[in-house]
Design an enzyme around this catalytic site. Structure first.
Site, short mmCIF file in Angstrom:
data_model
loop_
_atom_site.label_atom_id
_atom_site.label_comp_id
_atom_site.label_asym_id
_atom_site.label_seq_id
_atom_site.Cartn_x
_atom_site.Cartn_y
_atom_site.Cartn_z
N CYS A 162 0.85 -1.19 0.00
CA CYS A 162 0.00 0.00 0.00
C CYS A 162 0.89 1.24 0.00
CB CYS A 162 -0.82 -0.07 1.28
SG CYS A 162 -2.06 1.17 1.39
N GLU A 196 1.12 -4.48 -5.18
CA GLU A 196 -0.08 -5.31 -4.98
C GLU A 196 -1.24 -4.78 -5.80
OE1 GLU A 196 -0.74 -6.31 -0.76
OE2 GLU A 196 -2.89 -6.07 -1.18
N1 ACO Z 1 -3.83 13.42 -11.81
C1 ACO Z 1 -2.98 13.17 -12.84
N2 ACO Z 1 -1.75 12.66 -12.68
C2 ACO Z 1 -1.35 12.40 -11.41
C3 ACO Z 1 -2.17 12.63 -10.29
C4 ACO Z 1 -3.45 13.20 -10.53
N3 ACO Z 1 -4.27 13.48 -9.50
N4 ACO Z 1 -1.49 12.30 -9.15
C5 ACO Z 1 -0.29 11.84 -9.57
N5 ACO Z 1 -0.21 11.90 -10.92
C6 ACO Z 1 0.92 11.53 -11.76
C7 ACO Z 1 1.87 12.70 -11.77
O1 ACO Z 1 1.60 13.54 -12.85
C8 ACO Z 1 3.21 12.05 -11.87
O2 ACO Z 1 3.52 11.78 -13.21
P1 ACO Z 1 4.72 12.56 -13.92
O3 ACO Z 1 5.94 12.22 -13.13
O4 ACO Z 1 4.72 11.95 -15.28
O5 ACO Z 1 4.36 14.01 -13.86
C9 ACO Z 1 3.01 10.71 -11.15
O6 ACO Z 1 1.62 10.46 -11.14
C10 ACO Z 1 3.55 10.72 -9.76
O7 ACO Z 1 3.24 11.95 -9.13
P2 ACO Z 1 3.80 12.28 -7.68
O8 ACO Z 1 3.63 13.72 -7.40
O9 ACO Z 1 5.17 11.72 -7.53
O10 ACO Z 1 2.83 11.39 -6.80
P3 ACO Z 1 2.07 11.78 -5.45
O11 ACO Z 1 3.03 12.23 -4.39
O12 ACO Z 1 0.94 12.66 -5.75
O13 ACO Z 1 1.59 10.32 -4.98
C11 ACO Z 1 0.01 8.56 -4.89
C12 ACO Z 1 0.91 9.41 -5.79
C13 ACO Z 1 0.85 7.88 -3.80
C14 ACO Z 1 -0.67 7.47 -5.71
C15 ACO Z 1 -1.03 9.54 -4.25
O14 ACO Z 1 -1.86 10.04 -5.27
C16 ACO Z 1 -1.89 8.93 -3.17
O15 ACO Z 1 -1.45 8.77 -2.04
N6 ACO Z 1 -3.16 8.61 -3.49
C17 ACO Z 1 -4.10 8.11 -2.51
C18 ACO Z 1 -3.74 6.70 -2.11
C19 ACO Z 1 -3.57 5.79 -3.32
O16 ACO Z 1 -4.39 5.77 -4.23
N7 ACO Z 1 -2.47 4.99 -3.31
C20 ACO Z 1 -2.15 4.03 -4.35
C21 ACO Z 1 -2.96 2.80 -4.13
S1 ACO Z 1 -2.37 1.42 -5.04
C22 ACO Z 1 -1.25 0.68 -4.04
O17 ACO Z 1 -1.18 1.01 -2.89
C23 ACO Z 1 -0.29 -0.40 -4.52
#
Ligand code: ACO
Ligand code: ZN
Length: 307
Positions: A162, A196
């Site tokens: 996660c 996962e």
């Molecule tokens: N819309 C469009 N693109 C996005 C978004 C968004 N809301 N959020 C992230 N991205 C893209 C970014 O553009 C970036 O791509 P790039 O490098 O090509 O510009 C990439 O994803 C990573 O962006 P970061 O800023 O490094 O990621 P962030 O710190 O926002 O974290 C995460 C990503 C962990 C998925 C966050 O959105 C989050 O915590 N979400 C809620 C919990 C979740 O869904 N976790 C994943 C579940 S799946 C699993 O756990 C295995």
């Protein structure tokens, strides 16, 4: 005037009931008040409250600001997560926390994560996991940014269970850093791994972006006539299946005489190199480019257990 009065009244009522200005449930953690996205199985007397107050260091949840203030005078964390610091670069730190030895902290972390995740079900059974917690350090302590959990023994070869970046820190590159970090640990363990499933929409976006970047990176530094999916997998820690899927999505795999052949458009690689330059320029001062030399990590399987 009516509209203005109604807005003020709504805000007042919301504040009195401890909701945020838009009437949504929220948490207060450190300096931040964060609107929650989903519900989490906090004990019922807490789950029904519109706002919870969290200690930003031990993640204990409380019903009121007074309870939080009382707690802060006696919180037994030293201003950082209860684990071993395994990475430090600039203000960034990563801590390894064992679900077995810091059970309450890890349970609180999972409950907090559930507020921003729809589909994950791990909250109380934390012993089979390690948690890699990313913090930003200042004079007050190491403040939580995000984390990923990882099964100690994953039968399905998962290297992340996660992953979360707290909402106020999202879209700044921390999620990418955590993903990169998870693959670094996997490479140090001399393995390959995958997150996962199912991934959330945001998880899918972040992983897709990371996988493409890493694969293009390896291709741009290699002789594409010599390299195989297996080589890319070993260099990155990304499983061979994930590598092949991403190559296919990028239209880089063609079938010739019943064999799969890698076909790379040099223009895509040039674009990648330009994107990488920009990325490095943007992130240099934030230390979000992982520096492997700063990792102090012995793979768990190689650790000597003195007990
Ligand atoms: N819309 C469009 N693109 C996005 C978004 C968004 N809301 N959020 C992230 N991205 C893209 C970014 O553009 C970036 O791509 P790039 O490098 O090509 O510009 C990439 O994803 C990573 O962006 P970061 O800023 O490094 O990621 P962030 O710190 O926002 O974290 C995460 C990503 C962990 C998925 C966050 O959105 C989050 O915590 N979400 C809620 C919990 C979740 O869904 N976790 C994943 C579940 S799946 C699993 O756990 C295995
Ligand atoms: Zn505390």
């Amino acid at each position: 005037m009516f509209q203005a009065a109604r807005t003020t009244a709504t805000q007042q009522i919301a504040l009195e009931r401890n909701l945020d200005h838009h009437g949504h449930r929220c948490i207060e953690i450190g300096q931040f008040q964060i609107r929650t996205w989903y519900s989490a199985p906090y004990p019922e007397e807490y789950a029904i409250l519109p706002k919870l107050y969290l200690c930003e260091f031990c993640l204990k949840y409380m019903k009121s600001v007074e309870a939080l203030e009382r707690h802060q005078t006696k919180c037994d964390m030293d201003g950082h997560p209860p684990g071993t610091e395994i990475y430090r670069c600039g203000r960034l730190r990563v801590w390894e926390v064992d679900g077995n030895t810091a059970k309450i902290y890890c349970q609180n972390l999972c409950l907090l994560a559930k507020l921003f995740l729809d589909h994950k079900t791990l909250y109380y059974d934390v012993e089979p996991f390690r948690f890699y917690v990313l913090t930003l350090h200042d004079v007050h302590g190491s403040h939580l940014v995000g984390y990923f959990s990882k099964e100690k023994d994953s039968v399905l070869n998962y290297n992340v269970s996660c992953i979360l970046t707290l909402p106020h820190m999202q879209r700044k590159g921390y999620g990418r850093f955590l993903i990169d970090f998870s693959y670094l640990l996997t490479r140090v363990e001399k393995k390959t791994g995958s997150p996962e499933k199912p991934l959330s929409v945001l998880g899918e976006l972040s992983y897709q972006s990371y996988w493409r970047y890493r694969i293009l990176d390896v291709l741009s530094e290699s002789d594409v006539n010599e390299i195989s999916a297996d080589d890319i997998s070993l260099k990155t820690g990304i499983t061979q299946i994930d590598v092949i899927n991403i190559l296919k999505e990028m239209n880089m795999v063609q079938e010739h005489d019943q064999r799969h052949v890698l076909v790379v458009d040099p223009k895509i690689l040039r674009l990648h190199v330009e994107k990488k330059k920009k990325f490095f320029g943007k992130q240099q001062h934030t230390h979000l480019i992982l520096d492997e030399a700063n990792l102090k990590f012995i793979p768990p399987a190689q650790r000597i257990d003195w007990h």
